[in-house]
Design a protein around this motif. Structure first.
Motif, mmCIF file in Angstrom:
data_model
loop_
_atom_site.group_PDB
_atom_site.id
_atom_site.type_symbol
_atom_site.label_atom_id
_atom_site.label_comp_id
_atom_site.label_asym_id
_atom_site.label_seq_id
_atom_site.Cartn_x
_atom_site.Cartn_y
_atom_site.Cartn_z
ATOM 1 N N PRO A 105 32.222 79.301 -33.721
ATOM 2 C CA PRO A 105 32.372 79.234 -34.878
ATOM 3 C C PRO A 105 31.469 80.196 -35.480
ATOM 4 O O PRO A 105 30.523 80.413 -35.095
ATOM 5 C CB PRO A 105 31.973 77.676 -35.251
ATOM 6 C CG PRO A 105 32.201 77.093 -33.702
ATOM 7 C CD PRO A 105 31.847 78.056 -32.849
ATOM 8 N N GLY A 106 31.734 80.397 -36.799
ATOM 9 C CA GLY A 106 31.068 81.310 -37.568
ATOM 10 C C GLY A 106 31.257 82.998 -37.251
ATOM 11 O O GLY A 106 30.285 83.813 -37.701
ATOM 12 N N THR A 107 32.189 83.250 -36.725
ATOM 13 C CA THR A 107 32.416 84.670 -36.012
ATOM 14 C C THR A 107 33.213 85.552 -36.977
ATOM 15 O O THR A 107 33.714 86.614 -36.516
ATOM 16 C CB THR A 107 32.786 84.811 -34.585
ATOM 17 O OG1 THR A 107 34.149 84.148 -34.436
ATOM 18 C CG2 THR A 107 31.747 84.235 -33.798
ATOM 19 N N ALA A 108 33.492 84.961 -38.147
ATOM 20 C CA ALA A 108 34.424 85.831 -38.952
ATOM 21 C C ALA A 108 33.789 86.961 -39.614
ATOM 22 O O ALA A 108 32.685 86.900 -40.242
ATOM 23 C CB ALA A 108 34.798 84.851 -40.199
ATOM 24 N N VAL B 145 27.535 90.157 -31.710
ATOM 25 C CA VAL B 145 28.636 90.189 -30.777
ATOM 26 C C VAL B 145 29.663 88.809 -31.294
ATOM 27 O O VAL B 145 29.210 87.959 -31.594
ATOM 28 C CB VAL B 145 28.280 89.715 -29.206
ATOM 29 C CG1 VAL B 145 29.695 89.678 -28.588
ATOM 30 C CG2 VAL B 145 27.462 91.024 -28.736
ATOM 31 N N VAL B 146 30.980 89.569 -31.636
ATOM 32 C CA VAL B 146 31.841 88.569 -32.011
ATOM 33 C C VAL B 146 32.987 88.137 -31.140
ATOM 34 O O VAL B 146 33.594 87.288 -31.288
ATOM 35 C CB VAL B 146 32.728 89.048 -33.378
ATOM 36 C CG1 VAL B 146 31.495 89.220 -34.562
ATOM 37 C CG2 VAL B 146 33.112 90.436 -33.279
ATOM 38 N N TYR B 147 33.033 88.805 -30.161
ATOM 39 C CA TYR B 147 33.920 88.459 -28.945
ATOM 40 C C TYR B 147 33.379 89.100 -27.651
ATOM 41 O O TYR B 147 32.918 90.319 -27.555
ATOM 42 C CB TYR B 147 35.371 88.941 -29.072
ATOM 43 C CG TYR B 147 36.104 88.886 -27.952
ATOM 44 C CD1 TYR B 147 36.815 87.365 -27.993
ATOM 45 C CD2 TYR B 147 36.799 89.625 -27.029
ATOM 46 C CE1 TYR B 147 37.605 87.263 -26.831
ATOM 47 C CE2 TYR B 147 37.327 89.460 -25.961
ATOM 48 C CZ TYR B 147 38.101 88.322 -25.819
ATOM 49 O OH TYR B 147 38.797 87.804 -24.972
ATOM 50 N N LEU C 115 33.303 92.986 -28.503
ATOM 51 C CA LEU C 115 33.370 93.502 -29.818
ATOM 52 C C LEU C 115 32.111 93.263 -30.437
ATOM 53 O O LEU C 115 31.700 91.945 -30.572
ATOM 54 C CB LEU C 115 34.558 92.789 -30.707
ATOM 55 C CG LEU C 115 35.932 92.647 -30.049
ATOM 56 C CD1 LEU C 115 36.999 91.960 -30.902
ATOM 57 C CD2 LEU C 115 36.575 94.412 -30.113
ATOM 58 N N ILE C 116 31.597 94.190 -31.320
ATOM 59 C CA ILE C 116 30.309 94.131 -32.093
ATOM 60 C C ILE C 116 30.466 94.391 -33.439
ATOM 61 O O ILE C 116 31.151 95.657 -33.644
ATOM 62 C CB ILE C 116 29.173 95.071 -31.399
ATOM 63 C CG1 ILE C 116 29.036 94.659 -29.832
ATOM 64 C CG2 ILE C 116 27.979 94.974 -31.997
ATOM 65 C CD1 ILE C 116 28.065 95.512 -29.252
ATOM 66 N N GLN C 117 30.113 93.566 -34.301
ATOM 67 C CA GLN C 117 30.401 93.766 -35.672
ATOM 68 C C GLN C 117 28.920 94.389 -36.268
ATOM 69 O O GLN C 117 27.856 93.880 -35.986
ATOM 70 C CB GLN C 117 30.735 92.312 -36.499
ATOM 71 C CG GLN C 117 30.455 92.318 -37.891
ATOM 72 C CD GLN C 117 30.636 90.957 -38.579
ATOM 73 O OE1 GLN C 117 31.252 89.999 -37.884
ATOM 74 N NE2 GLN C 117 30.579 90.995 -39.835
ATOM 75 N N HIS C 118 29.150 95.111 -37.027
ATOM 76 C CA HIS C 118 28.103 96.325 -37.521
ATOM 77 C C HIS C 118 27.691 95.977 -38.976
ATOM 78 O O HIS C 118 26.747 96.673 -39.693
ATOM 79 C CB HIS C 118 28.049 97.658 -37.206
ATOM 80 C CG HIS C 118 28.386 97.698 -35.609
ATOM 81 N ND1 HIS C 118 27.266 97.737 -34.787
ATOM 82 C CD2 HIS C 118 29.598 98.303 -34.941
ATOM 83 C CE1 HIS C 118 27.800 97.730 -33.406
ATOM 84 N NE2 HIS C 118 28.974 98.204 -33.668
ATOM 85 N N GLY C 119 28.492 95.154 -39.751
ATOM 86 C CA GLY C 119 28.390 95.026 -41.064
ATOM 87 C C GLY C 119 29.257 96.096 -41.943
ATOM 88 O O GLY C 119 29.772 96.922 -41.430
#
Length: 167
Positions: A27-30, A87-89, A102-106
């Motif tokens: 949860p909260g990985t959107a 890390v989102v996945y 998968l890494i989200q960077h903003g």
């Protein structure tokens, strides 16, 4: 990679992280992004490992398109986060791609790392640029070991060579 899989995730303003059937996400990985994400600043991303580009971004024959680059590596070699992020996945729910990270960077930017043998981070972890996040898997069917690497801005795959320092 991600678009070839009818994408396993979709990033657009207000969208949630959408994974393939059976995949899990905490949860909260959107991913959150503004309507118009700015281009990354110079030096924002670094190469996840040093290796020759075995397959480049763009057309891949037979009407296919490659959304990232394949970097030559030694099986078991470490690879690093291209930039600071979350890390989102992290998993292996997509057959044929080894472990995927998968890494989200903003600002809508995401990097993807596929064909990993092992991941040293988990969903929800904060990572620093240059931090070891996994190891490269062995090549399949006699192919040399490689890391598939993507830079994405929202839904768009971007040519990693345009956003990383020249090697």
């Amino acid at each position: 990679l991600l678009n070839d899989l009818k994408p396993p995730y979709r990033v657009a303003p207000g969208d949630a992280l959408v994974l393939p059937a059976g995949a899990r996400a905490r949860p909260g990985t959107a991913p959150q992004e503004p309507a118009a994400a700015p281009a990354p600043t110079a030096g924002r991303f670094v190469w996840p490992l040093q290796g020759a580009i075995l397959a480049g971004f763009g057309p891949a024959g037979r009407g296919q398109r490659r959304d990232g680059v394949d970097l030559a590596a030694t099986a078991g070699a470490s690879f690093r986060a291209a930039a600071r992020g979350r890390v989102v996945y992290a998993g292996d729910d997509l057959p044929g791609y080894g472990k995927l990270l998968l890494i989200q960077h903003g600002d809508g930017w995401v990097t993807a790392y596929a064909q990993a043998a092992r991941l040293t981070v988990a969903e929800g972890d904060q990572v620093q640029q240059g931090q070891i996040v996994g190891t490269v898997g062995a090549g399949r069917n006699g192919a040399p070991a490689r890391l598939h690497f993507q830079v994405r801005q929202g839904r768009q795959a971007r040519d990693p060579e345009r956003y990383l320092p020249r090697s």
